[in-house]
Design an enzyme around this catalytic site. Structure first.
Site, PDB file in Angstrom:
ATOM      1  NE  ARG A   7       0.747   3.273   1.775  1.00 34.30           N
ATOM      2  CZ  ARG A   7       1.867   2.642   1.635  1.00 34.30           C
ATOM      3  NH1 ARG A   7       2.543   2.411   2.547  1.00 34.30           N
ATOM      4  NH2 ARG A   7       2.308   2.522   0.247  1.00 34.30           N
TER       5      ARG A   7
ATOM      6  CD  GLU B 170       3.705   3.528  10.199  1.00 38.85           C
ATOM      7  OE1 GLU B 170       2.940   2.898   9.555  1.00 38.85           O
ATOM      8  OE2 GLU B 170       4.968   3.645   9.743  1.00 38.85           O
TER       9      GLU B 170
ATOM     10  CB  CYS C  13       5.672  -6.577  11.227  1.00 36.07           C
ATOM     11  SG  CYS C  13       4.707  -7.838  11.922  1.00 36.07           S
TER      12      CYS C  13
ATOM     13  NE  ARG D 235       1.701   1.488   7.691  1.00 34.93           N
ATOM     14  CZ  ARG D 235       2.699   0.773   7.469  1.00 34.93           C
ATOM     15  NH1 ARG D 235       2.481  -0.217   6.531  1.00 34.93           N
ATOM     16  NH2 ARG D 235       3.883   0.722   8.150  1.00 34.93           N
TER      17      ARG D 235
END
Length: 413
Positions: free
Chosen positions: A233, A187, A149, A235
């Site tokens: 987690r 992702e 990102c 995503r």
């Protein structure tokens, strides 16, 4: 023992319920105060009958996971993967039935891992910006990858494909442009949804459109705990289809698994693994840190220490606001792990073994990411932790992969 096991199957902890409902634990405690939930007097657990009406719990109880496991490709589907890392996404896609034509990764240790475990894979090591994807001769059905990102530059730009040049997203977009896959799957971290007040995602949408692709579903944050992964987690998943194929089939997100797996499931023989985890390389605590960490109970963190040890361990952070719940954190066998990072012994993101006073070892790390035990990581221990910590959990990747196979099968039909 049998009574304890039956209780574990019929009851759920407040922490686990909070994870399933995506609520803070205090919200569950608030429901108890209001009389919406009544915990068992002896154990403090909630009977599952009380929560059966929640949509997230219904999804678990009505799981079609076993049915979806039977999904197989109607023909050979060729895959190109970018930013392949230590192989979590690639392994999941392989389990779903995809055949890798090429995997690109710049980290030499991760490339060694991929080659060591799959000598037949075409692993291209090096800078993605130097790769000419037009050289790939096969028709590509799907391109996947997790680009980092990054912020784009906005000043006086039309905010299209060329304006993202210099970012790794641009390189993924260029790979899509040059290979023209039927479908792509990207992702990323959850934060991409709100990055730069949503501008980053808006530009990504613009570029996808400019490349001749449609997002077939709205980008969605998937929680690993719902896909047979003992870890919290999350995503963000983006899936696009070439515009000439848009509308010819519907994409459905994978069904969630029948239950939530825990750290105990990862470390011991059971549903996830056929044996207890073996000893492996790992980091160690300095002596004083080990003395302090030994006082943290299972599932606890720095606030569970005596005040004098809190002050010693936290130093200046002791006086700052916020929970800082990752600090001096010991995992619990009865809950999923917190999200793994690239090191299990960083002060801000501690991942201490539930019972022993030490950081998680590399094989324990790998199991929490649902890597098979025969997947051998290459490089020094710091590189091994990094490969595991950055990976997409294998079981979650496989679930997404089966949904993509089903979608391609429907396109074929």
């Amino acid at each position: 023992m049998i009574d304890v096991q039956k209780k574990a199957e019929s009851h759920i902890s407040l922490e686990l319920l909070a994870d399933i409902l995506s609520l803070p634990k205090r919200s569950i405690e608030s429901k108890i105060k209001k009389g919406e939930l009544t915990p068992c007097e002896t154990s403090g657990l909630i009977h599952k009958d009380q929560i059966a009406h929640y949509p997230q719990v219904k999804n678990i109880n009505e799981s079609k996971w076993d049915e979806e496991l039977k999904v197989k490709p109607k023909r050979k589907y060729n895959l190109v993967e970018l930013f392949a890392g230590g192989g979590g996404l690639a392994l999941g896609m392989e389990a779903a039935g995809f055949e890798s034509v090429m995997l690109n990764e710049w980290d030499k240790h991760a490339c060694s891992t991929l080659r060591h475990n799959r000598p037949n894979w075409n692993v291209v090591e090096g800078d993605i910006s130097k790769i000419d994807f037009t050289q790939i001769k096969e028709d590509i059905d799907i391109l996947t990858g997790g680009f980092p990102c990054q912020a784009f530059s906005y000043a006086g730009k039309s905010l299209g494909f060329e304006d993202t040049r210099g970012t790794l997203f641009f390189e993924m977009a260029r790979a899509i442009k040059e290979t023209q896959p039927k479908v792509f799957m990207a992702e990323n971290v959850r934060a991409l949804l709100t990055h730069e007040n949503g501008k980053t995602l808006e530009i990504i949408r613009n570029v996808i459109d400019e490349l001749g692709y449609d997002l077939i579903v709205e980008p969605k944050v998937l929680k690993a705990i719902f896909y047979k992964v003992p870890q919290k987690r999350e995503r963000l998943i983006l899936i696009g289809v070439r515009k000439d194929l848009a509308g010819k089939a519907n994409f459905n997100w994978p069904s969630v698994y029948k239950k939530v797996m825990t750290v105990g499931d990862a470390l011991y023989k059971g549903e996830l693994y056929s044996s207890d985890v073996e000893k492996s390389a790992g980091q160690q605590y300095p002596e004083r840190k080990k003395e302090i960490m030994s006082k943290v109970p299972q599932g606890g963190y720095w606030r569970d220490l005596p005040d004098n040890l809190q002050r010693e361990y936290m130093k200046g952070s002791y006086f700052l606001g916020g929970g800082k719940t990752g600090m001096a954190r010991r995992l619990s066998l009865s809950e999923p792990s917190l999200t793994l990072t690239t090191s299990p012994a960083q002060k801000q993101t501690e991942r201490c073994h539930p019972i022993e006073t030490r950081p998680l070892e590399s094989r324990e790390y790998a199991r929490i990411q649902t890597f098979p035990d025969n997947w051998e990581f290459q490089g020094p221990i710091s590189a091994v932790y990094k490969q595991i910590g950055n990976a997409v959990p294998v079981n979650m990747a496989a679930a997404i992969g089966r949904s993509l196979v089903r979608f391609l099968n429907d396109l074929e039909a």
